[in-house]
Scaffold this active site. Sequence first.
Site, PDB file in Angstrom:
ATOM      1  NE  ARG A   1      -3.409   2.376   2.820  1.00 39.58           N
ATOM      2  CZ  ARG A   1      -3.159   3.330   3.731  1.00 39.58           C
ATOM      3  NH1 ARG A   1      -2.146   3.226   4.568  1.00 39.58           N
ATOM      4  NH2 ARG A   1      -3.950   4.389   3.803  1.00 39.58           N
TER       5      ARG A   1
ATOM      6  CG  HIS B   1      -0.854   9.041   3.160  1.00 39.67           C
ATOM      7  ND1 HIS B   1      -1.006   7.707   3.472  1.00 39.67           N
ATOM      8  CD2 HIS B   1      -0.481   9.634   4.308  1.00 39.67           C
ATOM      9  CE1 HIS B   1      -0.724   7.510   4.763  1.00 39.67           C
ATOM     10  NE2 HIS B   1      -0.396   8.677   5.289  1.00 39.67           N
TER      11      HIS B   1
ATOM     12  CD  GLU C   1      -4.734   8.016   9.544  1.00 38.83           C
ATOM     13  OE1 GLU C   1      -4.248   9.078   9.967  1.00 38.83           O
ATOM     14  OE2 GLU C   1      -4.454   6.903  10.014  1.00 38.83           O
TER      15      GLU C   1
ATOM     16  CG  ASN D   1      -5.059   3.705   8.545  1.00 39.85           C
ATOM     17  OD1 ASN D   1      -5.167   2.694   7.877  1.00 39.85           O
ATOM     18  ND2 ASN D   1      -4.575   4.838   8.066  1.00 39.85           N
TER      19      ASN D   1
ATOM     20  CE1 TYR E   1       0.066   3.010  13.451  1.00 42.02           C
ATOM     21  CE2 TYR E   1      -1.843   4.193  12.609  1.00 42.02           C
ATOM     22  CZ  TYR E   1      -0.619   3.577  12.398  1.00 42.02           C
ATOM     23  OH  TYR E   1      -0.086   3.531  11.138  1.00 42.02           O
TER      24      TYR E   1
ATOM     25  CD  GLU F   1      -1.511   4.226   7.958  1.00 44.27           C
ATOM     26  OE1 GLU F   1      -1.292   4.681   9.103  1.00 44.27           O
ATOM     27  OE2 GLU F   1      -1.603   4.935   6.950  1.00 44.27           O
TER      28      GLU F   1
END
Length: 480
Positions: A82, A126, A171, A301, A303, A378
């Site tokens: 990606r 991005h 995002e 994504n 985290y 991600e």
Amino acid sequence: MTSPASAARRFPPDFLWGAATASYQIEGAVAEDGRLPSIWDTYARTPGRVHAGDTGDVACDHYHRTAEDIGHMRALGLDAYRFSLAWPRIQPTGSGPFNPAGLAFYDRLIDDLLAAGIDPVVTMYHWDLPQALEDAGGWPVRDTALRFADYAAKVVETYRDRVRVWTTFNEPWCSAFLGYAAGAHAPGRTEPAAALAAVHHLNLAHGFGARAVRETLGDAATLSLTLNLHVVRPDDPTSAEDLDAVRQIDALANRSFLEPVLDGRYPEDLVADTASVTDWSFVRDGDLAITHTGLDVLGVNFYSTQRVRRYVPDHEKLHADGHGRTGHSAWVAADAVEFLPQPGPHTAMGWNIDPSGMTELLVRLHRTYPGLPLMVTENGAAFDDVVSPDGRVHDPQRIDYLRRHVDAVGQAMDAGADVRGYFVWSLMDNFEWAYGFSRRFGILRVDYDTLERTWKDSAYWYRDLVATRTLPDADWVAPA
Ligand code: FCB
């Protein structure tokens, strides 16, 4: 002690294992072959904005090292890679002529990936907006979405025969809120009303990009959008005020992107909550029909998680939002939400480690949008890696982070979520936005003096996971 064989977590054979990067974070070569500055070049050059004055001028020099980097991907056994296209390379001023040399760079990259048996998963945007478009107003102005429509049509047309998975945006929350409200990302503006206009124009631009994909490729394409959805927890789960703070952030950070795309509307509570900031008149008749594209796969994504409470007025503190990047807190705090520090353990970003949030998020998406395929685009962690005397990078903390999060993905699948793939962030250490090169997310280490790439232990671990489609045991050890 060995875990019983039945405990081994297996993933389906067609599950896509990959690694992710983004153009400005790795490419370098910012002034080569016709590329012009993006908002990140400008922001990084502004004193005080990026850690230690770091810039993406050279970054990982991927622009000149694609063959080597694809060699690493092949050795890792990746199914997919990606990456993002740099708009300022392809259309340097964001409007008008396209740059053949910029298009050719990705043309070669895509060909080389395919030749290596690696599926290119392309993100159109991005975060590196051509500076000329920011000079004309940036995402808060509608014209930027129209410019994106032209750019999207061009790239889809150019790579249509070789790229299957098309992601419009990465995002957009960060672009809107970190870029235009908190000023913690490029272009560094702190204008709440502009941030909300940016939300809509990013959603609109997604719609235009999606239309380009559908019109050109029809069912042959897999249309995607990647969001950083927030898993927000109340400080006090019994407090109606704290639960309402959760609702407010969920509207602002999650439903403001999910609903225009998947339901064709903006959440009523979002519009009500932000009434003192904007009247949302930038949403024109017909816009929501454009944003309402549906998706073939939603990119997720993940985290860490966030914790909020109702803001107590005499307690005026603006905490980082748990991502260490003060996002909407900069202005939502005025609207009575306080982001609280999360208990540990933490990564080097200061982000808390909470894999249960991964499962919770994927299961929630599955329940809210049954039948919507998901892909983790991600997930990963920065730690303060050191090169050992043996020349290796032993990163057990990263391996542990990855193992627990991949397992959390498996748990969500057990609960019925249709998860199609997982991409580790990141293939290699890179320019971590406002943190510059001070945070290392790679499974490959990059020596920024020599630009040499070294496999960390986590790279060997990931290779074994991809090869076996089975989560390695907790007692996995790196090969000597
Ligand atoms: C995400 C970004 C990615 C990288 C990781 C750590 O928010 O999409 O570029 O910075 O965080």
